[in-house]
Design a protein around this motif. Structure first.
Motif, PDB file in Angstrom:
ATOM      1  N   GLU A 107      28.314  43.060  32.782  1.00  0.00           N
ATOM      2  CA  GLU A 107      28.743  42.006  34.068  1.00  0.00           C
ATOM      3  C   GLU A 107      29.731  41.448  33.946  1.00  0.00           C
ATOM      4  OE1 GLU A 107      24.075  40.764  34.801  1.00  0.00           O
ATOM      5  OE2 GLU A 107      24.937  39.460  33.251  1.00  0.00           O
ATOM      6  N   LEU A 108      30.258  41.289  32.475  1.00  0.00           N
ATOM      7  CA  LEU A 108      31.757  40.147  32.677  1.00  0.00           C
ATOM      8  C   LEU A 108      32.585  41.049  32.676  1.00  0.00           C
ATOM      9  CD1 LEU A 108      30.924  38.645  28.880  1.00  0.00           C
ATOM     10  CD2 LEU A 108      31.032  37.843  31.727  1.00  0.00           C
ATOM     11  N   ASP A 109      32.525  42.818  32.581  1.00  0.00           N
ATOM     12  CA  ASP A 109      33.528  43.686  33.587  1.00  0.00           C
ATOM     13  C   ASP A 109      32.884  43.119  34.947  1.00  0.00           C
ATOM     14  OD1 ASP A 109      35.452  45.836  33.389  1.00  0.00           O
ATOM     15  OD2 ASP A 109      33.595  47.162  33.239  1.00  0.00           O
ATOM     16  N   THR A 110      32.910  43.466  35.820  1.00  0.00           N
ATOM     17  CA  THR A 110      32.815  43.670  36.820  1.00  0.00           C
ATOM     18  C   THR A 110      32.914  41.804  37.500  1.00  0.00           C
ATOM     19  OG1 THR A 110      30.180  44.956  37.414  1.00  0.00           O
ATOM     20  CG2 THR A 110      30.848  43.135  38.956  1.00  0.00           C
ATOM     21  N   VAL A 111      33.094  41.049  36.890  1.00  0.00           N
ATOM     22  CA  VAL A 111      33.446  40.039  37.381  1.00  0.00           C
ATOM     23  C   VAL A 111      35.354  39.683  36.593  1.00  0.00           C
ATOM     24  CG1 VAL A 111      33.974  37.008  36.519  1.00  0.00           C
ATOM     25  CG2 VAL A 111      31.632  38.043  37.061  1.00  0.00           C
ATOM     26  N   TRP A 112      35.329  40.537  36.073  1.00  0.00           N
ATOM     27  CA  TRP A 112      36.783  40.011  35.602  1.00  0.00           C
ATOM     28  C   TRP A 112      37.868  41.636  36.784  1.00  0.00           C
ATOM     29  CZ3 TRP A 112      39.898  44.583  34.407  1.00  0.00           C
ATOM     30  CH2 TRP A 112      40.968  44.557  34.093  1.00  0.00           C
ATOM     31  N   GLN A 113      36.873  42.819  37.291  1.00  0.00           N
ATOM     32  CA  GLN A 113      37.734  43.312  38.125  1.00  0.00           C
ATOM     33  C   GLN A 113      37.663  42.785  39.509  1.00  0.00           C
ATOM     34  OE1 GLN A 113      36.112  47.236  38.177  1.00  0.00           O
ATOM     35  NE2 GLN A 113      35.310  47.184  36.290  1.00  0.00           N
ATOM     36  N   LEU A 114      36.656  41.656  39.495  1.00  0.00           N
ATOM     37  CA  LEU A 114      37.098  41.299  41.166  1.00  0.00           C
ATOM     38  C   LEU A 114      38.037  40.302  41.078  1.00  0.00           C
ATOM     39  CD1 LEU A 114      32.740  40.281  41.689  1.00  0.00           C
ATOM     40  CD2 LEU A 114      34.849  42.687  42.928  1.00  0.00           C
ATOM     41  N   PHE A 115      38.372  39.677  39.515  1.00  0.00           N
ATOM     42  CA  PHE A 115      39.700  38.755  40.077  1.00  0.00           C
ATOM     43  C   PHE A 115      40.918  39.465  40.760  1.00  0.00           C
ATOM     44  CE2 PHE A 115      37.705  36.712  36.100  1.00  0.00           C
ATOM     45  CZ  PHE A 115      37.521  35.730  36.502  1.00  0.00           C
ATOM     46  N   GLY A 116      41.297  40.333  41.074  1.00  0.00           N
ATOM     47  CA  GLY A 116      42.308  41.411  41.712  1.00  0.00           C
ATOM     48  C   GLY A 116      43.846  40.806  40.398  1.00  0.00           C
ATOM     49  N   LYS A 117      44.223  40.440  41.323  1.00  0.00           N
ATOM     50  CA  LYS A 117      45.978  40.320  41.008  1.00  0.00           C
ATOM     51  C   LYS A 117      45.830  39.106  40.323  1.00  0.00           C
ATOM     52  CE  LYS A 117      46.840  36.568  44.680  1.00  0.00           C
ATOM     53  NZ  LYS A 117      46.697  35.965  42.963  1.00  0.00           N
ATOM     54  N   ASP A 118      44.919  38.518  39.698  1.00  0.00           N
ATOM     55  CA  ASP A 118      44.565  37.572  38.619  1.00  0.00           C
ATOM     56  C   ASP A 118      44.148  37.969  37.235  1.00  0.00           C
ATOM     57  OD1 ASP A 118      46.049  35.336  40.276  1.00  0.00           O
ATOM     58  OD2 ASP A 118      44.491  34.973  41.226  1.00  0.00           O
ATOM     59  N   ALA A 119      44.107  38.935  37.420  1.00  0.00           N
ATOM     60  CA  ALA A 119      42.937  39.659  36.315  1.00  0.00           C
ATOM     61  C   ALA A 119      43.850  39.890  35.090  1.00  0.00           C
ATOM     62  CB  ALA A 119      42.361  41.319  36.918  1.00  0.00           C
ATOM     63  N   ASP A 120      45.070  39.622  34.907  1.00  0.00           N
ATOM     64  CA  ASP A 120      45.723  39.282  33.695  1.00  0.00           C
ATOM     65  C   ASP A 120      45.906  38.138  33.300  1.00  0.00           C
ATOM     66  OD1 ASP A 120      46.106  42.107  33.549  1.00  0.00           O
ATOM     67  OD2 ASP A 120      48.569  42.272  34.991  1.00  0.00           O
ATOM     68  N   GLN A 121      44.963  37.430  34.053  1.00  0.00           N
ATOM     69  CA  GLN A 121      45.187  36.076  33.321  1.00  0.00           C
ATOM     70  C   GLN A 121      43.464  35.280  32.988  1.00  0.00           C
ATOM     71  OE1 GLN A 121      49.191  35.931  33.626  1.00  0.00           O
ATOM     72  NE2 GLN A 121      48.330  34.024  33.635  1.00  0.00           N
TER      73      GLN A 121
END
Length: 197
Positions: A107-121
């Motif tokens: 679930e956390l992996d999915t949440v992280w992927q959905l951040f898109g361009k902000d995922a590095d933050q």
């Protein structure tokens, strides 16, 4: 001498017009005063529209982890580095958390992927061993288990399961998500926080 009632129109058309004028005046007054009355009631009863609330529990006071920088499993320190503006999703499961933790990691992996361009933050900090079959997003940081850090996480030993926390770039724990939380709510909260930076 005339009385006030002598000046009022008596024919039906004039009475209807006067009543319409009064109704329009009342509607105009209601248009301005009813929203203020509703806002006042909501304010004094501490009700807020759902869009202004976060999904996680806002912690107060906010536990301060700045002086407890965690370490990676290999012993190297994981510095907070507030200037980097990185938010952290924190998981500190109890030993023996298997299927539930695998599900949580995905679930956390999915949440992280959905951040898109902000995922590095956003980093996902996982304290202790990662169960077999768990997701390993690029943002995952496996950290050595730390009793001093665990002691600062409010209501960590929840009998319902593993809670999740959000730590701001400075090292303050600001949000807690109870076991079984809705991942979409975590994502929405973090999207709002990322926009503030």
């Amino acid at each position: 001498m005339t009385t006030p009632t002598d000046t009022l129109p008596t024919d039906p058309a004039s009475v209807r017009q006067r009543n319409r004028n009064r109704l329009v005046l009342i509607l105009i007054a209601a248009f301005f005063f009813v929203p203020m009355l509703v806002a006042g009631i909501l304010r004094f009863t501490d009700h807020h529209p759902a869009v202004t609330r976060q999904h996680g529990e806002l912690l107060d006071p906010k536990p301060d982890l700045r002086r407890l920088p965690p370490s990676f499993v290999d012993g190297k320190p994981y510095p907070w580095q507030p200037q980097a503006r990185v938010w952290r999703i924190v998981v500190a499961p109890q030993p023996g958390c298997l299927d539930a933790c695998v599900k949580l990691s995905r679930e956390l992996d999915t949440v992280w992927q959905l951040f898109g361009k902000d995922a590095d933050q956003v980093d996902i900090l996982w304290f202790g061993a990662l169960p077999e079959g768990a997701a390993r997003p690029p943002s995952l940081r496996l950290l050595a288990d730390s009793q001093s850090t665990r002691a600062r996480l409010p209501r960590l030993n929840d009998p319902a399961g593993t809670p999740v926390y959000v730590i701001d770039p400075n090292g303050f724990v600001i949000l807690r998500y109870a076991p079984g939380f809705e991942p979409g709510g975590l994502r929405e909260d973090l999207v709002k926080l990322l926009k503030l930076m």
